[in-house]
Design a protein around this motif. Sequence first.
Motif, PDB file in Angstrom:
ATOM      1  N   TYR A 162       0.829  -1.203   0.000  1.00  0.00           N
ATOM      2  CA  TYR A 162       0.000   0.000   0.000  1.00  0.00           C
ATOM      3  C   TYR A 162       0.865   1.255   0.000  1.00  0.00           C
ATOM      4  N   GLN A 163       1.915   1.246   0.796  1.00  0.00           N
ATOM      5  CA  GLN A 163       2.823   2.398   0.843  1.00  0.00           C
ATOM      6  C   GLN A 163       3.487   2.621  -0.523  1.00  0.00           C
ATOM      7  N   ASP A 164       3.887   1.539  -1.184  1.00  0.00           N
ATOM      8  CA  ASP A 164       4.487   1.649  -2.516  1.00  0.00           C
ATOM      9  C   ASP A 164       3.495   2.238  -3.510  1.00  0.00           C
ATOM     10  N   PHE A 165       2.249   1.797  -3.419  1.00  0.00           N
ATOM     11  CA  PHE A 165       1.200   2.284  -4.317  1.00  0.00           C
ATOM     12  C   PHE A 165       0.998   3.785  -4.165  1.00  0.00           C
ATOM     13  N   VAL A 166       0.855   4.241  -2.906  1.00  0.00           N
ATOM     14  CA  VAL A 166       0.632   5.664  -2.641  1.00  0.00           C
ATOM     15  C   VAL A 166       1.823   6.496  -3.103  1.00  0.00           C
ATOM     16  N   GLU A 167       3.028   6.028  -2.802  1.00  0.00           N
ATOM     17  CA  GLU A 167       4.229   6.772  -3.175  1.00  0.00           C
ATOM     18  C   GLU A 167       4.354   6.884  -4.694  1.00  0.00           C
ATOM     19  N   GLN A 168       4.057   5.804  -5.401  1.00  0.00           N
ATOM     20  CA  GLN A 168       4.164   5.814  -6.855  1.00  0.00           C
ATOM     21  C   GLN A 168       3.174   6.813  -7.472  1.00  0.00           C
ATOM     22  N   LEU A 169       1.953   6.856  -6.937  1.00  0.00           N
ATOM     23  CA  LEU A 169       0.963   7.787  -7.463  1.00  0.00           C
ATOM     24  C   LEU A 169       1.328   9.237  -7.154  1.00  0.00           C
ATOM     25  N   ASN A 170       1.692   9.496  -5.905  1.00  0.00           N
ATOM     26  CA  ASN A 170       1.952  10.875  -5.484  1.00  0.00           C
ATOM     27  C   ASN A 170       3.202  11.460  -6.123  1.00  0.00           C
ATOM     28  N   ASN A 171       4.150  10.615  -6.499  1.00  0.00           N
ATOM     29  CA  ASN A 171       5.408  11.098  -7.066  1.00  0.00           C
ATOM     30  C   ASN A 171       5.456  10.946  -8.578  1.00  0.00           C
ATOM     31  N   ASN A 172       4.279  10.914  -9.215  1.00  0.00           N
ATOM     32  CA  ASN A 172       4.272  10.785 -10.666  1.00  0.00           C
ATOM     33  C   ASN A 172       4.870  12.037 -11.308  1.00  0.00           C
ATOM     34  N   GLY A 173       5.495  11.867 -12.462  1.00  0.00           N
ATOM     35  CA  GLY A 173       6.221  12.956 -13.102  1.00  0.00           C
ATOM     36  C   GLY A 173       5.365  13.944 -13.867  1.00  0.00           C
ATOM     37  N   TYR A 174       4.037  13.796 -13.824  1.00  0.00           N
ATOM     38  CA  TYR A 174       3.152  14.665 -14.608  1.00  0.00           C
ATOM     39  C   TYR A 174       2.391  15.662 -13.741  1.00  0.00           C
ATOM     40  N   GLY A 175       2.543  15.517 -12.422  1.00  0.00           N
ATOM     41  CA  GLY A 175       1.822  16.421 -11.529  1.00  0.00           C
ATOM     42  C   GLY A 175       0.356  16.081 -11.362  1.00  0.00           C
ATOM     43  N   TYR A 176      -0.049  14.874 -11.742  1.00  0.00           N
ATOM     44  CA  TYR A 176      -1.449  14.469 -11.587  1.00  0.00           C
ATOM     45  C   TYR A 176      -1.799  14.372 -10.102  1.00  0.00           C
TER      46      TYR A 176
END
Length: 312
Positions: A162-176
């Motif tokens: 879950y932590q990996d999932f959240v980190e991957q989404l929040n640190n996306n390179g497009y600013g989504y």
Amino acid sequence: MSTYSLFDLNQFIRRVIALNLAQPVWVECEIGQCNVSRSHYWLELVQQSEDNETVIAQASAVIWSKKYRQLRQQLGARLPQLLQEGMALRLKVQVDYHERFGLKLMIDDIDPDYTLGQLAMQRQAILQRLQQEQLLGRNAQIPLPTVVQRIAVISSASAAGYQDFVEQLNNNGYGYQYRLQLFPSAMQGAAVEKELFEQLQQIEQHRQRYDAVVIIRGGGSKLDLQAFDNYLLAQKVAQMPLPVLTGIGHDIDDTVLDAVAHQSLKTPTAVAEFLIHHNERFEGQLQQLALHIQQQSALHLREQNLQLQSIQ
């Protein structure tokens, strides 16, 4: 007719058992209950009828602490996973009968391959039932929104996946930006069915708040993930009014929930990457449309300018 004292009768039974079952035997059964006391494991073993509606046989068994330590060295982390209520087992037992305490089976060995084989057969039977009920592929027919931002996440709050999932989404390179709401649930053991089912119901009641549902769990052994080979959970996922994405286990793992989901990804991180790329495709389409509008506008202006010049 002869009359025996209870002690004489039980002593006779003990001798008969000792004479006919002097060596350990292999027994196929299920665990009805499992309790630990002073490092000893006390089990109630049962055998169900063919329709699984009644218990046709039952016996008490024990794994002494010394034997448990030996089995733990032999089986590793699989041992506590095997000693779960409802688990089908093949046990090597020494049959013991005591005049006062009655019959007891002393467990000497456990065959993990038997349990894995039983789980595989159960999984196949569930898939066949879902196929007959036309539930495979049903959730996949629900359109995934063009942009997915409001996500209901079912996982364990403390899970690394879950932590990996959240980190991957929040640190996306497009600013989504993503709006995540966690619905905590057990991801291993007997509580998975009840808690996961309840969270799916909760999400369904407020489905207008979400674009999609994500079920994620990090990797583990086949025994760790067997809770996701569950008919009731698979039926619920298939009938959800929202698209359900799963990221359960590792690349080699495949559960029944994966089979009924809208999209099955191999890991929690892969689910996050899928959501990012999904939104990226929409942004790319917008950019192409903007470029097309710009080009058409410039062409139209040139044509009008030429026409004005001609008129002048």
